[in-house]
Design a protein around this motif. Structure first.
Motif, PDB file in Angstrom:
ATOM      1  N   VAL A   1      12.289  22.868 -10.130  1.00 41.56           N
ATOM      2  CA  VAL A   1      11.311  22.169 -10.955  1.00 41.56           C
ATOM      3  C   VAL A   1      12.078  21.458 -12.052  1.00 41.56           C
ATOM      4  CG1 VAL A   1       9.283  22.408 -12.418  1.00 41.56           C
ATOM      5  CG2 VAL A   1       9.649  24.018 -10.567  1.00 41.56           C
TER       6      VAL A   1
ATOM      7  N   ARG B   1       5.026  24.311 -13.567  1.00 41.03           N
ATOM      8  CA  ARG B   1       5.396  23.002 -14.095  1.00 41.03           C
ATOM      9  C   ARG B   1       6.402  23.157 -15.213  1.00 41.03           C
ATOM     10  NH1 ARG B   1       4.078  21.809 -10.114  1.00 41.03           N
ATOM     11  NH2 ARG B   1       2.302  20.607  -9.352  1.00 41.03           N
TER      12      ARG B   1
ATOM     13  N   LEU C   1       0.838  -1.207   0.000  1.00 42.78           N
ATOM     14  CA  LEU C   1       0.000   0.000   0.000  1.00 42.78           C
ATOM     15  C   LEU C   1       0.870   1.253   0.000  1.00 42.78           C
ATOM     16  CD1 LEU C   1      -2.953  -0.843   2.420  1.00 42.78           C
ATOM     17  CD2 LEU C   1      -2.910  -0.863  -0.069  1.00 42.78           C
ATOM     18  N   LEU C   2       1.905   1.221   0.847  1.00 39.50           N
ATOM     19  CA  LEU C   2       2.775   2.404   0.905  1.00 39.50           C
ATOM     20  C   LEU C   2       3.473   2.628  -0.425  1.00 39.50           C
ATOM     21  CD1 LEU C   2       4.304   2.136   4.470  1.00 39.50           C
ATOM     22  CD2 LEU C   2       2.823   3.935   3.586  1.00 39.50           C
ATOM     23  N   SER C   3       3.819   1.541  -1.103  1.00 33.58           N
ATOM     24  CA  SER C   3       4.514   1.752  -2.379  1.00 33.58           C
ATOM     25  C   SER C   3       3.557   2.292  -3.443  1.00 33.58           C
ATOM     26  CB  SER C   3       5.187   0.462  -2.847  1.00 33.58           C
ATOM     27  OG  SER C   3       4.208  -0.489  -3.172  1.00 33.58           O
ATOM     28  N   LEU C   4       2.243   2.116  -3.228  1.00 36.10           N
ATOM     29  CA  LEU C   4       1.282   2.766  -4.132  1.00 36.10           C
ATOM     30  C   LEU C   4       1.339   4.276  -3.978  1.00 36.10           C
ATOM     31  CD1 LEU C   4      -1.990   0.640  -3.769  1.00 36.10           C
ATOM     32  CD2 LEU C   4      -0.499   0.815  -5.762  1.00 36.10           C
ATOM     33  N   ALA C   5       1.727   4.699  -2.803  1.00 38.00           N
ATOM     34  CA  ALA C   5       1.772   6.137  -2.518  1.00 38.00           C
ATOM     35  C   ALA C   5       3.213   6.626  -2.512  1.00 38.00           C
ATOM     36  CB  ALA C   5       1.117   6.426  -1.170  1.00 38.00           C
ATOM     37  N   ALA C   6       3.964   6.189  -3.530  1.00 33.09           N
ATOM     38  CA  ALA C   6       5.360   6.622  -3.627  1.00 33.09           C
ATOM     39  C   ALA C   6       5.480   7.708  -4.692  1.00 33.09           C
ATOM     40  CB  ALA C   6       6.245   5.432  -3.978  1.00 33.09           C
ATOM     41  N   PRO C   7       6.415   8.621  -4.505  1.00 33.17           N
ATOM     42  CA  PRO C   7       6.606   9.665  -5.525  1.00 33.17           C
ATOM     43  C   PRO C   7       7.222   9.062  -6.777  1.00 33.17           C
ATOM     44  CG  PRO C   7       8.331   9.800  -3.883  1.00 33.17           C
ATOM     45  CD  PRO C   7       7.397   8.719  -3.429  1.00 33.17           C
ATOM     46  N   PRO C   8       7.044   9.714  -7.921  1.00 36.83           N
ATOM     47  CA  PRO C   8       7.665   9.210  -9.150  1.00 36.83           C
ATOM     48  C   PRO C   8       9.184   9.200  -9.010  1.00 36.83           C
ATOM     49  CG  PRO C   8       6.765  11.421  -9.480  1.00 36.83           C
ATOM     50  CD  PRO C   8       6.290  10.962  -8.138  1.00 36.83           C
TER      51      PRO C   8
ATOM     52  N   ARG D   1      12.770   9.927  -9.878  1.00 41.02           N
ATOM     53  CA  ARG D   1      13.423  10.965 -10.674  1.00 41.02           C
ATOM     54  C   ARG D   1      14.909  10.970 -10.400  1.00 41.02           C
ATOM     55  NH1 ARG D   1       9.508  16.042  -9.525  1.00 41.02           N
ATOM     56  NH2 ARG D   1       7.699  15.364 -10.698  1.00 41.02           N
ATOM     57  N   ALA D   2      15.608  11.624 -11.291  1.00 44.23           N
ATOM     58  CA  ALA D   2      17.065  11.706 -11.120  1.00 44.23           C
ATOM     59  C   ALA D   2      17.401  12.576  -9.915  1.00 44.23           C
ATOM     60  CB  ALA D   2      17.688  12.293 -12.370  1.00 44.23           C
ATOM     61  N   MET D   3      18.466  12.187  -9.224  1.00 47.91           N
ATOM     62  CA  MET D   3      18.950  13.008  -8.120  1.00 47.91           C
ATOM     63  C   MET D   3      19.851  14.094  -8.670  1.00 47.91           C
ATOM     64  SD  MET D   3      20.221  10.011  -5.579  1.00 47.91           S
ATOM     65  CE  MET D   3      21.161  11.081  -4.492  1.00 47.91           C
ATOM     66  N   PRO D   4      19.646  15.334  -8.261  1.00 50.04           N
ATOM     67  CA  PRO D   4      20.624  16.350  -8.661  1.00 50.04           C
ATOM     68  C   PRO D   4      21.916  16.108  -7.893  1.00 50.04           C
ATOM     69  CG  PRO D   4      18.997  17.280  -7.167  1.00 50.04           C
ATOM     70  CD  PRO D   4      18.577  15.867  -7.426  1.00 50.04           C
TER      71      PRO D   4
END
Lengths: 167, 319
Positions: B295, B319, B52-59, B61-64
């Motif tokens: 962003v 955005r 369930l928690l992994s359903l609510a994970a952020p996309p 993305r690359a780390m700066p």
């Protein structure tokens, strides 16, 4: 000797973003806050960087929530919300719906249960969670057991509610 | 041994039991069917909660890179004395300039008392603090006191943008501003957009002043969106739903996007790639007190004639 921040960054950045995301529910803001926390860590060079980062991040997320609440009052100043630019594909909508259910379920947990669950999910050990939350280390397992059970129950209850509403 | 509690079972699956505790648990499980059954139950629960928690994970993305993260500005740095120096020089220069050109020629109201004559002070970019972007009416003799007071307010509040004027128009480039050449006070406002809106926190009212900046108003060449995208290496960060009226390339390589919110409100978004060239980094440092965020690997700063909270809200929608 402070932790090697580059190493902490490599191993902890994504976990911190994940942790923050479940608090602010906006991927951009979560990344902003995580980066801000690391930027502060670069200045402060804390001894226990990992723990320090999560404390700072949690505080920033809390301030963020307060600020967001304040801003909602200012929203009238802006003339209407801009319309949606593009329609998300169905798959994405479904994912968003799932996520909204998890979010709703998480918000039914007590703040302490939720915090412990999110910290564990961000990769912290029981010892680290205990240090972070002030709970006894021996209480972490029990707290996690309760938090997980309530999360699943709340999620299932929420899903049933939606099914009933649809039916 | 009595039955094991849920916490122990969860700690067991989480790998958080000591070896001693593990031995004791296993000994109990060997002889207790009830607890063995619960073991499976709790294992399933842990797995389900994790899903369930992994359903609510952020996309993902690359780390700066770490070294490109924004560095918070130290309080009370070398910039403060510089800001003072620049302000005093500018106040003097502006006073001299106005006197030298003659008041009538510019249609200015003749001051009844020197000390009360408004002198608009446009500080230079390199002084850094957000307050320096303010166009602040100052009486020459009171300039130091008022400025100090405002800087104090800004520092105390830790939210300079709330209390400090927001430069709507582009600021003059460093050379002209530092020389004080481009500053002149002007007649009451017929041209609000070209001017600068100052927000006076003390009076909680906005004082609009049209200011003619002789040079540097149009600093930065206007460029097309295509070239802007090429320069940034990605799409421009914009507030969705509002028309882009202008894209400029600023000295140093940052881009400035202007968007029209309504007929009189223009929001400015300055942006540059997080892995930008050193001279852009300098701008970043100079302006880091402004509302800003990352962003998609871009650093974006917002300014415009709205309350800080509203700007912040707009910034979040970028955005």
């Amino acid at each position: 000797m402070p932790d090697d921040l580059a190493e902490v960054y490599r191993t902890t950045y994504r976990a911190l973003v994940r942790f923050l995301y479940r608090k602010v529910w906006d991927p951009d803001r979560a990344e902003d806050l995580a980066q801000e926390a690391f930027a502060r860590a670069l200045v402060h060079q804390p001894e226990n960087a990992r723990g320090w980062l999560f404390v700072v991040a949690a505080n920033m997320a809390r301030d963020e929530a307060r600020r967001a609440a304040r801003e909602r009052r200012h929203l009238t100043l802006l003339k209407g919300e801009p319309g949606a630019v593009s329609r998300a594909p169905d798959e994405e909508l479904e994912q968003q719906a799932e996520q909204a259910k998890v979010r709703a379920a998480l918000e039914l947990l007590t703040p302490r249960d939720r915090e412990v669950l999110l910290l564990w999910d961000a990769g912290m050990s029981y010892g680290e969670i205990a240090a972070q939350t002030g709970l006894a280390r021996g209480a972490i397992g029990t707290t996690l057991a309760r938090a997980r059970r309530r999360l699943v129950e709340a999620y299932d209850a929420g899903s049933e509610g939606i099914d009933v509403a649809r039916g | 041994m009595s039955h094991v509690d849920d916490g122990t079972l969860h700690a067991f699956f989480d790998g958080e039991l000591s070896s001693m505790e593990t031995v004791r648990l296993e000994a109990h499980l060997a002889e207790c069917a009830a607890c063995r059954a619960r073991l499976e139950e709790e294992r399933a629960l842990i797995e389900r909660a994790g899903q369930l928690l992994s359903l609510a994970a952020p996309p993902a993305r690359a780390m700066p890179p770490l070294h490109q993260l924004r560095h918070p500005q130290p309080r009370l740095s070398w910039r403060l004395p510089l800001a003072w120096a620049a302000t005093v020089v500018l106040a003097l220069a502006a006073g001299w300039y106005v006197r030298g050109l003659g008041v009538a020629e510019y249609g200015l109201r003749a001051p009844s008392e020197d000390a009360q004559a408004p002198v608009y002070n446009l500080s230079s970019v390199d002084t850094g603090s957000a307050i320096d972007s303010a166009l602040t009416p100052l009486a020459p003799s009171a300039a130091r006191g008022r400025l100090a007071e405002r800087q104090e307010q800004a520092r105390e509040a830790d939210r300079p943008v709330d209390q400090v004027a927001v430069a709507l128009a582009d600021r003059a480039p460093r050379e002209s501003a530092a020389a004080g050449a481009g500053v002149a006070s002007a007649a009451p406002p017929p041209a609000p957009v070209a001017g600068v809106v100052a927000q006076d926190a003390a009076r909680e009212s906005r004082v609009a002043a049209a200011v003619e900046v002789k040079s540097g108003m149009e600093s930065g060449e206007a460029i097309a969106e295509d070239s802007a995208r090429r320069l940034l290496g990605t799409d421009l960060a914009v507030i969705p739903g509002y028309p882009v009226t202008n894209i400029r390339r600023l000295p140093g390589g940052a881009l400035q996007v202007e968007q029209q919110l309504d007929s009189t409100t223009v929001i400015t978004l300055r942006q540059w790639s997080a892995d930008a060239a050193p001279d852009v980094r300098r701008i970043e440092q100079a302006t880091s007190e402004r509302l800003a965020r990352f962003v998609r690997g871009l650093r974006v700063e917002i300014s415009g004639p709205l309350a800080a909270d509203s700007l912040s809200r707009l910034l979040e929608s970028v955005r």
